[in-house]
Scaffold this active site. Structure first.
Site, PDB file in Angstrom:
ATOM      1  N   ALA A  92      37.922 -33.215  10.152  1.00 29.53           N
ATOM      2  CA  ALA A  92      38.238 -33.650  11.513  1.00 29.53           C
ATOM      3  C   ALA A  92      39.740 -33.753  11.744  1.00 29.53           C
ATOM      4  O   ALA A  92      40.506 -34.017  10.822  1.00 29.53           O
ATOM      5  CB  ALA A  92      37.593 -35.002  11.797  1.00 29.53           C
ATOM      6  N   GLY A  94      34.907 -33.803   6.547  1.00 27.75           N
ATOM      7  CA  GLY A  94      33.733 -33.314   7.258  1.00 27.75           C
ATOM      8  C   GLY A  94      33.388 -31.882   6.902  1.00 27.75           C
ATOM      9  O   GLY A  94      32.224 -31.482   6.955  1.00 27.75           O
ATOM     10  N   GLU A 113      31.312 -32.152   3.951  1.00 35.06           N
ATOM     11  CA  GLU A 113      30.017 -32.700   4.339  1.00 35.06           C
ATOM     12  C   GLU A 113      29.125 -31.615   4.958  1.00 35.06           C
ATOM     13  O   GLU A 113      27.919 -31.591   4.715  1.00 35.06           O
ATOM     14  CB  GLU A 113      30.206 -33.890   5.270  1.00 35.06           C
ATOM     15  CG  GLU A 113      30.777 -35.082   4.511  1.00 35.06           C
ATOM     16  CD  GLU A 113      31.081 -36.279   5.367  1.00 35.06           C
ATOM     17  OE1 GLU A 113      30.500 -37.340   5.101  1.00 35.06           O
ATOM     18  OE2 GLU A 113      31.898 -36.149   6.311  1.00 35.06           O
ATOM     19  N   GLU A 122      39.600 -38.609   3.204  1.00 36.05           N
ATOM     20  CA  GLU A 122      39.784 -39.605   4.257  1.00 36.05           C
ATOM     21  C   GLU A 122      39.934 -41.031   3.726  1.00 36.05           C
ATOM     22  O   GLU A 122      40.514 -41.892   4.382  1.00 36.05           O
ATOM     23  CB  GLU A 122      38.677 -39.512   5.318  1.00 36.05           C
ATOM     24  CG  GLU A 122      37.262 -39.566   4.820  1.00 36.05           C
ATOM     25  CD  GLU A 122      36.671 -38.200   4.506  1.00 36.05           C
ATOM     26  OE1 GLU A 122      35.568 -37.923   4.986  1.00 36.05           O
ATOM     27  OE2 GLU A 122      37.277 -37.421   3.753  1.00 36.05           O
TER      28      GLU A 122
END
Length: 164
Positions: free
Chosen positions: A37, A77, A80, A100
């Site tokens: 992100a 992300g 993920e 993160e």
């Protein structure tokens, strides 16, 4: 970005609904799978639009095999998304991680659940709590990726998708 999330969701739904599609391959562009992100988006007002966790669950629940072709980086992300895929192929120079945590955030798209299931609790805790990036060779040893290649990653992922 929101546009990438929406395109990913739309593409997955179309592929799942199309009987001529036998498998799905997810890749990035410009030599990167996904760096995750954009941190600037976290300060935006919350919107009821596409969120990453439901899209990763959509990938994982697909009845068709979904293969991630990881080049460059799969971070936050991006990792993920790859964790939601049924298979992962990485270029030998790729790096993966959940960085993160280094800015005080926990992975928000269920990476903290999927990663330990895939590589075991000790290795997953190390990655989740330190934010360290691991090279593709280590990811293969841990079982995070199914194969590493020195060639074109997307072509290798398509071959694997056709095989399964």
């Amino acid at each position: 970005s929101l546009a990438v999330l929406q395109a990913l969701e739309d593409g997955l739904r179309k592929a799942d609904a199309d009987p001529s599609v036998k498998a799905v391959m997810i890749c990035g562009e410009n030599g990167k799978f996904s760096a995750g992100a954009d941190i600037r988006g976290f300060s935006s007002p919350k919107r009821d639009e596409a969120a990453l966790a439901p899209i990763v669950s959509l990938i994982e629940s697909s009845e068709k095999p979904v293969v991630a072709a990881i080049e460059g980086v799969a971070l936050g992300g991006g990792l993920e998304v790859a964790l939601g895929c049924h298979y992962r192929i990485a270029h030998v120079k790729a790096r993966m991680g959940l960085p993160e945590v280094t800015i005080g955030l926990l992975p928000g798209a269920e990476g903290t659940q999927r990663l330990p299931r895939l590589i075991g609790v000790p290795a997953a805790l190390d990655m989740i709590t330190t934010g360290k990036h691991i090279p593709a060779t280590e990811a293969l040893k841990l079982g995070l990726v199914d194969e590493i290649v020195e060639e074109n990653t997307t072509e290798a992922a398509i071959r694997l998708a056709n095989k399964v």
